[in-house]
Design an enzyme around this catalytic site. Sequence first.
Site, PDB file in Angstrom:
ATOM      1  N   GLY A   1      12.691 -12.575   8.284  1.00 53.98           N
ATOM      2  CA  GLY A   1      13.467 -13.182   9.360  1.00 53.98           C
ATOM      3  C   GLY A   1      14.067 -14.485   8.867  1.00 53.98           C
ATOM      4  N   SER A   2      14.324 -15.382   9.787  1.00 55.90           N
ATOM      5  CA  SER A   2      15.039 -16.604   9.411  1.00 55.90           C
ATOM      6  C   SER A   2      14.119 -17.585   8.676  1.00 55.90           C
ATOM      7  CB  SER A   2      15.605 -17.277  10.659  1.00 55.90           C
ATOM      8  OG  SER A   2      14.545 -17.651  11.498  1.00 55.90           O
TER       9      SER A   2
ATOM     10  N   GLU B   1      23.474 -20.565   6.121  1.00 56.98           N
ATOM     11  CA  GLU B   1      23.565 -19.141   6.482  1.00 56.98           C
ATOM     12  C   GLU B   1      24.215 -19.013   7.858  1.00 56.98           C
ATOM     13  OE1 GLU B   1      19.993 -16.802   7.554  1.00 56.98           O
ATOM     14  OE2 GLU B   1      20.675 -15.314   6.097  1.00 56.98           O
TER      15      GLU B   1
ATOM     16  N   GLY C   1      10.173 -18.608   9.281  1.00 57.89           N
ATOM     17  CA  GLY C   1       9.287 -18.416   8.126  1.00 57.89           C
ATOM     18  C   GLY C   1       8.531 -19.687   7.758  1.00 57.89           C
TER      19      GLY C   1
ATOM     20  N   GLU D   1      10.219 -13.091   3.567  1.00 66.45           N
ATOM     21  CA  GLU D   1      11.578 -12.711   3.136  1.00 66.45           C
ATOM     22  C   GLU D   1      12.535 -13.333   4.127  1.00 66.45           C
ATOM     23  OE1 GLU D   1      12.492 -11.284   0.474  1.00 66.45           O
ATOM     24  OE2 GLU D   1      10.545 -10.572  -0.232  1.00 66.45           O
TER      25      GLU D   1
ATOM     26  N   CYS E   1      20.760  -9.876   5.121  1.00 69.73           N
ATOM     27  CA  CYS E   1      20.262 -11.031   4.358  1.00 69.73           C
ATOM     28  C   CYS E   1      20.993 -11.133   3.032  1.00 69.73           C
ATOM     29  CB  CYS E   1      18.769 -10.908   4.142  1.00 69.73           C
ATOM     30  SG  CYS E   1      18.303  -9.295   3.541  1.00 69.73           S
TER      31      CYS E   1
ATOM     32  N   LYS F   1       5.029  -5.976  14.973  1.00 68.61           N
ATOM     33  CA  LYS F   1       5.876  -6.440  16.074  1.00 68.61           C
ATOM     34  C   LYS F   1       7.328  -6.413  15.588  1.00 68.61           C
ATOM     35  CE  LYS F   1       7.884 -10.194  17.351  1.00 68.61           C
ATOM     36  NZ  LYS F   1       9.089  -9.643  17.978  1.00 68.61           N
TER      37      LYS F   1
HETATM   38  P1  NAD Z   1      14.109 -14.372  13.437  1.00 67.56           P
HETATM   39  O1  NAD Z   1      13.407 -15.320  12.523  1.00 67.56           O
HETATM   40  O2  NAD Z   1      14.727 -14.897  14.662  1.00 67.56           O
HETATM   41  O3  NAD Z   1      13.104 -13.238  13.930  1.00 67.56           O
HETATM   42  C1  NAD Z   1      12.425 -12.399  13.052  1.00 67.56           C
HETATM   43  C2  NAD Z   1      11.154 -11.902  13.717  1.00 67.56           C
HETATM   44  O4  NAD Z   1      10.266 -13.002  13.882  1.00 67.56           O
HETATM   45  C3  NAD Z   1      11.359 -11.314  15.114  1.00 67.56           C
HETATM   46  O5  NAD Z   1      10.497 -10.222  15.287  1.00 67.56           O
HETATM   47  C4  NAD Z   1      10.949 -12.471  16.025  1.00 67.56           C
HETATM   48  O6  NAD Z   1      10.500 -12.063  17.286  1.00 67.56           O
HETATM   49  C5  NAD Z   1       9.811 -13.069  15.221  1.00 67.56           C
HETATM   50  N1  NAD Z   1       9.503 -14.469  15.526  1.00 67.56           N
HETATM   51  C6  NAD Z   1      10.323 -15.431  16.023  1.00 67.56           C
HETATM   52  N2  NAD Z   1       9.664 -16.601  16.159  1.00 67.56           N
HETATM   53  C7  NAD Z   1       8.396 -16.382  15.736  1.00 67.56           C
HETATM   54  C8  NAD Z   1       7.238 -17.195  15.611  1.00 67.56           C
HETATM   55  N3  NAD Z   1       7.257 -18.477  15.967  1.00 67.56           N
HETATM   56  N4  NAD Z   1       6.112 -16.650  15.117  1.00 67.56           N
HETATM   57  C9  NAD Z   1       6.081 -15.364  14.733  1.00 67.56           C
HETATM   58  N5  NAD Z   1       7.142 -14.525  14.832  1.00 67.56           N
HETATM   59  C10 NAD Z   1       8.285 -15.026  15.323  1.00 67.56           C
HETATM   60  O7  NAD Z   1      15.174 -13.586  12.546  1.00 67.56           O
HETATM   61  P2  NAD Z   1      16.279 -12.500  12.994  1.00 67.56           P
HETATM   62  O8  NAD Z   1      17.375 -13.207  13.711  1.00 67.56           O
HETATM   63  O9  NAD Z   1      15.639 -11.330  13.669  1.00 67.56           O
HETATM   64  O10 NAD Z   1      16.802 -11.994  11.579  1.00 67.56           O
HETATM   65  C11 NAD Z   1      17.803 -12.642  10.876  1.00 67.56           C
HETATM   66  C12 NAD Z   1      17.240 -13.413   9.712  1.00 67.56           C
HETATM   67  O11 NAD Z   1      16.447 -12.564   8.903  1.00 67.56           O
HETATM   68  C13 NAD Z   1      18.310 -13.969   8.795  1.00 67.56           C
HETATM   69  O12 NAD Z   1      17.984 -15.283   8.434  1.00 67.56           O
HETATM   70  C14 NAD Z   1      18.231 -13.052   7.571  1.00 67.56           C
HETATM   71  O13 NAD Z   1      18.685 -13.621   6.374  1.00 67.56           O
HETATM   72  C15 NAD Z   1      16.783 -12.733   7.538  1.00 67.56           C
HETATM   73  N6  NAD Z   1      16.529 -11.496   6.792  1.00 67.56           N
HETATM   74  C16 NAD Z   1      15.993 -11.611   5.540  1.00 67.56           C
HETATM   75  C17 NAD Z   1      15.761 -10.474   4.779  1.00 67.56           C
HETATM   76  C18 NAD Z   1      15.162 -10.590   3.407  1.00 67.56           C
HETATM   77  O14 NAD Z   1      14.607  -9.614   2.929  1.00 67.56           O
HETATM   78  N7  NAD Z   1      15.253 -11.724   2.744  1.00 67.56           N
HETATM   79  C19 NAD Z   1      16.076  -9.216   5.298  1.00 67.56           C
HETATM   80  C20 NAD Z   1      16.629  -9.145   6.583  1.00 67.56           C
HETATM   81  C21 NAD Z   1      16.849 -10.302   7.328  1.00 67.56           C
END
Ligand code: NAD
Length: 499
Positions: free
Chosen positions: A228-229, A384, A233, A250, A284, A175
Amino acid sequence: MADTFKNFIGGEWVEPSTGQYFENRNPARQSDLIGMWPRSGKEDVDRAAKAAKAAFDGWRLTPAPERGAILKTVGDLLVERKDDIARAATREMGKVWAETKGDVQEGIDTAYYAATYGRQLFGRTVPSELRSKWAMSVRRPIGVAGLITPFNFPLAIPTWKMFPALLCGNSVVIKPGEDVPHTVSLLVEILEEAGIPKGVVNLVHGYGAEVGEHIVRHPDIPVISFTGSTETGKTIGRTCGEMHKRLSLEMGGKNAQIVMADADMDLALNGVLWGAFGTTGQRCTATSRLLLQDEIHDEFVERLSEGARKLKLGYGNDDGVEVGPLINARALEKVQKYVEIGKQEGTCVLGGERATGDGLDDGFFFQPTIFTDIQAGSRMATEEIFGPVLSVIRFKDADEAFRINNEVKYGLSSSLYTRDVNLSFRAFQDLDNGITYVNAPTIGAEAHLPFGGVKQTGNGHREGGWEVYEFYSETKVCYVDYSGKLQRAQIDNYEASPY
Ligand code: NAD
């Protein structure tokens, strides 16, 4: 009329069970509707998990070099379509074309690395403590891997997860971030064209709470990889803990570039301009804190502000543009909120406003922004922001800089500019990050090295390089006793057998 896209389940492009779709718009030009993507639901995840489970047996028994050969073809097709995919990625994600080309290149590197790894899924053979007994370990695939990816690397991050998962013999349900569905649709078309068997790769578009959560909770998906965030996570971690799932997280970062007074100033300046404002600060690994030694602080800030002021904002597919928009209205609001906090906690020396005029009014543009007089431990120094906002913090000596670097809950990337080789090695030893650069910015990871962070950035796993293959496979230990008699480990070598 905008194009309508589909999910990919069991080798077919299918409409969502909900009959609902969401809009995907260009963040640089909101009037540009890219298309409509499925707003899928639980039933679509169920179908995808079922298809992936059914395909798993055939795929796990396909020799790994053969699985690798398909990924080699995927890499070749990505090379052929690199420019077009990058154009599509820039249109939906916003970062400039040179950067989305880099994003696709990372996918190509990951594909070719995975292809060769098909001949390297090493186990170990070790001597048994008993005579006429063979002992070895092999790597086995696990099952269906659920992959949930963010918006900021629309191609690279899906490939970081998908290619090693597939190479190890798992089937997948992915997804992508709802802001960037097109790029993964293009990637899955390539996988289909390269001959991935039906059901091995399944793509379900939709929202996190509707699709992502069902993937995480699905009983037939034992492996979850999430980028993601940190907040999302954390929730995923709780569910996976309760369900005993294998999980790779991550998450966020608050990365610092440390500049010592002995550093090459031009190099350090270029480093922070790229690290803080490249990808509009939405990496990130973006440089979110700049730690400057007292002696150089004022001059450095002045030159940095001059450089940042000149950066050209605009639509990333237009020539000469250096910085694109933020991803969406929510991101813009978040950045604006932090600018208000920054005004309480420090001094805004550049930017601080939404960028308007000159083709920018229809997008989520924000001026490159610099705050000085930020104290270590404050919100601007620890949280962040994920936008083009840089917090500058002064320090007296390396001990203080290292302490400030480590005073955050995240631990992804750090960077040190110095000519002192001893200090560089101390940085490797003492900075609490998964990645430390010397004389290079906090961004710039390469696909064939392990990638990830410590503390609340991750949960101990790494993507990329050789380590990720451990995540997507289980160790199986195999013994063969060819002595023809019962041999008892830990006993027969030490005592006479009673049998
Ligand atoms: P986000 O957490 O909003 O979303 C990431 C993904 O998770 C999306 O596909 C979203 O639809 C999904 N998601 C949201 N809520 C969910 C839930 N309850 N259950 C399952 N899936 C869910 O993050 P974003 O805004 O897309 O990305 C930005 C964040 O990602 C920043 O915090 C950044 O630091 C982090 N990031 C980390 C790395 C790394 O490798 N450490 C790399 C890139 C981005």
